[in-house]
Design an enzyme around this catalytic site. Structure first.
Site, PDB file in Angstrom:
ATOM      1  N   ARG A  57      -9.316   0.293  10.482  1.00 49.72           N
ATOM      2  CA  ARG A  57     -10.172   0.043  11.634  1.00 49.72           C
ATOM      3  C   ARG A  57     -11.652  -0.126  11.266  1.00 49.72           C
ATOM      4  NH1 ARG A  57      -5.835   2.032  13.053  1.00 49.72           N
ATOM      5  NH2 ARG A  57      -6.167   3.478  11.350  1.00 49.72           N
ATOM      6  N   THR A  58     -12.145   0.798  10.442  1.00 53.42           N
ATOM      7  CA  THR A  58     -13.584   0.749  10.170  1.00 53.42           C
ATOM      8  C   THR A  58     -13.938  -0.557   9.470  1.00 53.42           C
ATOM      9  OG1 THR A  58     -13.566   3.142   9.967  1.00 53.42           O
ATOM     10  CG2 THR A  58     -15.504   2.012   9.124  1.00 53.42           C
ATOM     11  N   LYS A  86     -14.536   0.076 -14.810  1.00 55.99           N
ATOM     12  CA  LYS A  86     -15.073   0.135 -16.184  1.00 55.99           C
ATOM     13  C   LYS A  86     -16.065   1.275 -16.335  1.00 55.99           C
ATOM     14  CE  LYS A  86     -14.933  -4.914 -16.181  1.00 55.99           C
ATOM     15  NZ  LYS A  86     -15.795  -6.090 -16.005  1.00 55.99           N
ATOM     16  N   ARG A 107     -18.006   2.730   2.217  1.00 54.88           N
ATOM     17  CA  ARG A 107     -17.134   3.909   2.369  1.00 54.88           C
ATOM     18  C   ARG A 107     -16.805   4.388   0.960  1.00 54.88           C
ATOM     19  NH1 ARG A 107     -11.780   4.850   5.918  1.00 54.88           N
ATOM     20  NH2 ARG A 107     -13.428   5.150   7.446  1.00 54.88           N
ATOM     21  N   HIS A 135     -19.489  10.291   9.264  1.00 57.53           N
ATOM     22  CA  HIS A 135     -18.944   8.997   9.682  1.00 57.53           C
ATOM     23  C   HIS A 135     -19.676   8.625  10.975  1.00 57.53           C
ATOM     24  CE1 HIS A 135     -16.401   5.680   9.943  1.00 57.53           C
ATOM     25  NE2 HIS A 135     -15.219   6.228  10.009  1.00 57.53           N
TER      26      HIS A 135
END
Lengths: 309, 150
Positions: A57-58, A86, A107, A135
């Protein structure tokens, strides 16, 4: 109110007046988010969408929001295809995104990652969830959902249920609801109680949350039931997870004890905590809540980019 | 001028009223003796009218009060005495700065500041005495500040 160039890292960075302004702008964005109206206010702007953790959703709602505003999106949803594999630091990845785009959405599994990203980027950074931390855009869309459904945020009786220890959405939300003077009840298994820090913040804002394990009683006079998933990925060991998963389940039998106008919210994804039979009842608000992510994120992207409808 | 309870020095700095047992940590926070070739004396568990305390004496070096302020994290009642020709020329009570950088490790194991990123730990001071600090990055408040000194 000027938000141009501002980072969106924590709901605590915003005053109540600023949150109200964002919610007003979100309301104006609804017809554009639904595709009923069209705008190009962020034409030729590029958003970097950096998802170091899974999201449905986000990520999709941020990308939809940018596209609905006429902008473009670059980025990744799986860091295994990036130089992080890496050993590149987050700071260096952010420096690159800063060079390639006009706004960054990030995120990341580490708490404080978005604040760190903002230190290394000149362009605005939006926190799309940092570990078990914050959030803020979820918090804003939750407030927007309550506001649109209940016509006010203050004085609602709101029950927060489930994983209150690791759930990042409930920490931000408890703080924000306290700003508005909502009445809060926390329901959770004993091992997943709301952290003291969050409870103290509510108290400092003049709210005395009630903590209980009796869900039936808690929802009997509630306006909003906010359910969260027991997050397996945040548990240090599987045994602790198995002890608490499935303790609370919302079904039509339980909701008989609730008021008819109780709305059930959930940041999603859900697993077993809400029975699908609830989806067909007027209580179920979680899919509409998920849609609200688009107008709220459209409002934020336009505000911090200086775009006006 | 009140007489100090440890042997007097001609010139230098005396950090007095350090919370008993924390003198070595105070030296560690100040980077002494790495940053100083001065003679340093440490007195621990010295009796005073407020109970026991530690005292640190640095000869021939005047510590900058602002530099020493950060010890308020673990010794919020400490004072800095600047000694000139056996007299206390200046006296300063430590006061926590608004931010503490590079001194305390965040107690949150999943805080980004505990990973391989090019940043120093950074804390916002919420309250001075007893000290309460909050991680700038993850907002966690460490309860055991003295144990988190880097």
């Amino acid at each position: 109110m000027n938000f141009k160039g501002r980072d969106i890292i924590s709901i605590k960075d915003f005053s109540k007046a600023e949150i109200n302004y964002i919610l007003e702008c979100s309301k104006k964005m609804v017809p554009y988010a639904k595709g009923e109206k069209y705008t190009n206010i962020l034409k030729d702007r590029v958003l970097s969408s950096l998802f170091f953790e899974p999201s449905t959703r986000t990520r999709l709602s941020f990308e939809s929001a940018m596209n609905r505003l006429g902008g473009r999106v670059i980025g990744f949803s799986d860091p295994s295809g990036t130089s992080q594999k890496k050993g590149e630091s987050l700071a260096d990845t952010i420096r690159m995104a800063d060079a390639y785009s006009d706004v960054i959405v990030v995120r990341h599994p580490q708490e404080g990652a978005a604040r760190l990203a903002a230190e290394f980027a000149d362009v605005p950074v939006l926190n799309a969830g940092d570990g078990a931390g914050r959030h803020p855009t979820q918090c804003l869309l939750d407030l927007f959902t309550i506001l649109t459904e209940k016509k006010k945020i203050e004085k609602n009786k709101i029950v927060l249920l489930g994983d209150l220890k690791y759930g990042r959405t409930v920490h931000s939300l408890a703080y924000a609801l306290s700003l508005y003077g909502a009445e809060l009840t926390f329901v959770s298994p004993g091992s997943l109680k709301m952290p003291k820090e969050v409870i103290n913040e509510c108290k400092e804002l003049g709210v005395e949350p009630i903590s209980t394990s009796n869900l039936e009683k808690a929802i009997s006079d509630a306006d909003v039931l906010y359910v969260t998933r027991i997050q397996k990925e945040r548990f240090p060991d599987a045994e602790e997870y198995n002890r608490v998963v499935g303790i609370y389940k919302i079904d039509n039998g339980l909701l008989k004890h609730a008021r008819k106008d109780l709305i059930v919210m959930h940041p999603l994804p859900r697993v077993t905590e809400i029975d699908p039979e609830v989806d067909k009842t007027p209580h179920a608000l979680y899919f509409k809540q998920a849609f609200n992510g688009v107008p709220v994120r459209m409002a934020l992207l336009s505000l911090i980019s200086g775009g006006r409808l | 001028m009140r007489e100090l309870k440890i042997q007097t020095i001609k010139n230098g700095s005396v950090i007095d009223h350090i919370t008993a047992g924390n003198a070595v940590k105070v030296l560690h926070i100040l980077g002494i003796p790495k940053t100083s070739s001065s003679t340093i004396s440490v007195a621990m568990n010295v009796k005073s009218k407020f109970g026991k305390k530690d005292i640190v004496k640095v000869e021939n070096r005047e510590l900058d009060p602002q530099e020493v302020d950060k010890i308020a994290l673990i010794a919020p009642k400490a004072t800095i005495n600047i000694i000139r020709d056996f007299e206390v020329a200046e006296k300063h009570k430590v006061k926590l700065p608004k931010e503490i950088i590079g001194i305390v490790r965040c107690s949150n194991p999943t805080c980004v500041s505990n990973f391989n990123e090019p940043v120093e730990s950074r804390f916002i001071v919420i309250r001075e005495d007893p000290p309460r600090i909050k991680c700038y990055f993850c907002e966690r408040e460490p309860e055991d500040i003295a144990e988190r000194i880097i």
